[in-house]
Write a protein that holds these residues in place. Structure first.
Motif, short mmCIF file in Angstrom:
data_model
loop_
_atom_site.label_atom_id
_atom_site.label_comp_id
_atom_site.label_asym_id
_atom_site.label_seq_id
_atom_site.Cartn_x
_atom_site.Cartn_y
_atom_site.Cartn_z
N SER A 81 0.85 -1.19 0.00
CA SER A 81 0.00 0.00 0.00
C SER A 81 0.88 1.24 0.00
O SER A 81 2.06 1.18 0.33
CB SER A 81 -0.95 0.00 1.20
OG SER A 81 -0.25 0.08 2.40
N TYR A 122 2.10 4.85 1.41
CA TYR A 122 2.21 5.53 2.69
C TYR A 122 2.62 6.97 2.41
O TYR A 122 3.62 7.21 1.74
CB TYR A 122 3.25 4.87 3.60
CG TYR A 122 3.20 5.42 5.01
CD1 TYR A 122 2.46 4.79 5.99
CD2 TYR A 122 3.87 6.60 5.34
CE1 TYR A 122 2.38 5.30 7.28
CE2 TYR A 122 3.80 7.13 6.62
CZ TYR A 122 3.06 6.47 7.58
OH TYR A 122 2.97 6.98 8.85
N PHE A 160 -6.93 12.37 5.31
CA PHE A 160 -7.58 11.07 5.28
C PHE A 160 -9.10 11.18 5.40
O PHE A 160 -9.83 10.40 4.78
CB PHE A 160 -6.99 10.13 6.34
CG PHE A 160 -5.77 9.44 5.84
CD1 PHE A 160 -5.86 8.22 5.18
CD2 PHE A 160 -4.52 10.02 5.99
CE1 PHE A 160 -4.73 7.60 4.68
CE2 PHE A 160 -3.38 9.40 5.50
CZ PHE A 160 -3.48 8.18 4.84
N HIS A 202 -9.40 4.10 9.37
CA HIS A 202 -8.86 3.80 10.70
C HIS A 202 -7.80 4.85 10.97
O HIS A 202 -6.85 4.99 10.19
CB HIS A 202 -8.22 2.41 10.73
CG HIS A 202 -9.13 1.33 10.22
ND1 HIS A 202 -10.02 0.67 11.03
CD2 HIS A 202 -9.28 0.82 8.98
CE1 HIS A 202 -10.67 -0.21 10.31
NE2 HIS A 202 -10.25 -0.14 9.06
N HIS A 233 -0.78 6.87 12.72
CA HIS A 233 -1.04 5.97 11.60
C HIS A 233 -2.49 6.08 11.16
O HIS A 233 -3.39 6.11 11.99
CB HIS A 233 -0.74 4.52 12.00
CG HIS A 233 -0.90 3.56 10.87
ND1 HIS A 233 -0.02 3.51 9.80
CD2 HIS A 233 -1.85 2.62 10.61
CE1 HIS A 233 -0.42 2.57 8.96
NE2 HIS A 233 -1.52 2.02 9.42
N ALA A 234 -2.68 6.18 9.86
CA ALA A 234 -4.02 6.19 9.28
C ALA A 234 -4.05 5.16 8.15
O ALA A 234 -3.05 4.96 7.46
CB ALA A 234 -4.36 7.57 8.74
N ARG A 235 -5.20 4.54 8.00
CA ARG A 235 -5.38 3.57 6.92
C ARG A 235 -6.79 3.72 6.37
O ARG A 235 -7.76 3.69 7.11
CB ARG A 235 -5.18 2.14 7.43
CG ARG A 235 -5.22 1.09 6.32
CD ARG A 235 -4.98 -0.31 6.84
NE ARG A 235 -6.23 -0.82 7.42
CZ ARG A 235 -6.34 -1.30 8.65
NH1 ARG A 235 -5.32 -1.34 9.46
NH2 ARG A 235 -7.50 -1.74 9.09
N ASP A 275 -9.14 1.81 3.83
CA ASP A 275 -9.36 0.59 3.05
C ASP A 275 -10.43 0.87 2.01
O ASP A 275 -11.55 1.25 2.33
CB ASP A 275 -9.80 -0.55 3.97
CG ASP A 275 -8.72 -0.95 4.95
OD1 ASP A 275 -7.54 -0.99 4.55
OD2 ASP A 275 -9.04 -1.24 6.12
N THR A 333 -5.44 0.12 -0.56
CA THR A 333 -5.34 0.77 0.73
C THR A 333 -4.40 1.96 0.61
O THR A 333 -3.37 1.88 -0.06
CB THR A 333 -4.78 -0.20 1.79
OG1 THR A 333 -5.65 -1.33 1.86
CG2 THR A 333 -4.66 0.44 3.15
N THR A 365 -2.27 4.43 3.19
CA THR A 365 -1.85 4.58 4.59
C THR A 365 -1.02 5.85 4.72
O THR A 365 -0.52 6.40 3.74
CB THR A 365 -1.03 3.37 5.07
OG1 THR A 365 0.11 3.21 4.22
CG2 THR A 365 -1.86 2.10 5.06
#
Length: 145
Positions: A6, A8, A19, A31, A55-57, A59, A64, A66
């Protein structure tokens, strides 16, 4: 667990805003964890702002994204053409809708979304955070149509 890859992105203090914006435009499940969500971390080389994103994700269908906020003292340009997030979708109208949303929120077109010489529809947009997005819709034969 299967290996995954993914993107970043280290934002300069606005990862939560970025995000949240990406989720509004693209959908998906977000997330997000701030440094304040973690227990005290002894031995860290810096004292993180509790509100900074550790940290961010996000989906999405098919991928994804991040990222997080950059470490203190890191100052670099996010806006560049040396990289982009390539989003391959199967519908020209869907791609145009996503491009329009990114531009309407403060982004700018870098390359108009149109039929490319190789047969796909392709275009590039910088979002309001300086991240370049490339959109590609393969020609119908490539999609099995």
């Amino acid at each position: 667990m299967m290996a995954t890859l993914s993107t970043y992105i280290a934002f300069l203090g606005n990862a939560a805003e970025a995000f949240t914006h990406y989720q509004e435009v693209l959908g998906g499940e977000l997330h997000l964890m701030t440094y304040g969500d973690f227990p005290p971390m002894e031995g860290m080389p810096f004292e993180p702002d509790p509100a900074s994103v550790a940290h961010a994700r996000l989906d999405l269908d098919g991928g994804t994204i991040t990222g997080g906020d950059a470490m203190p003292g890191e100052d670099y340009a996010i806006r560049d053409t040396v990289y982009s997030l390539l989003y391959e979708v199967d519908d020209v109208d869907k791609a145009r809708e996503l491009i329009d949303k990114l531009v309407a929120a403060g982004g700018s077109v870098n390359m108009p979304f149109e039929l490319a010489p190789w047969g796909s529809h392709y275009g590039q947009v910088f979002d309001k955070f300086g991240v370049m997005w490339s959109f590609d819709v393969a020609m119908a034969e490539d999609l099995g149509g």
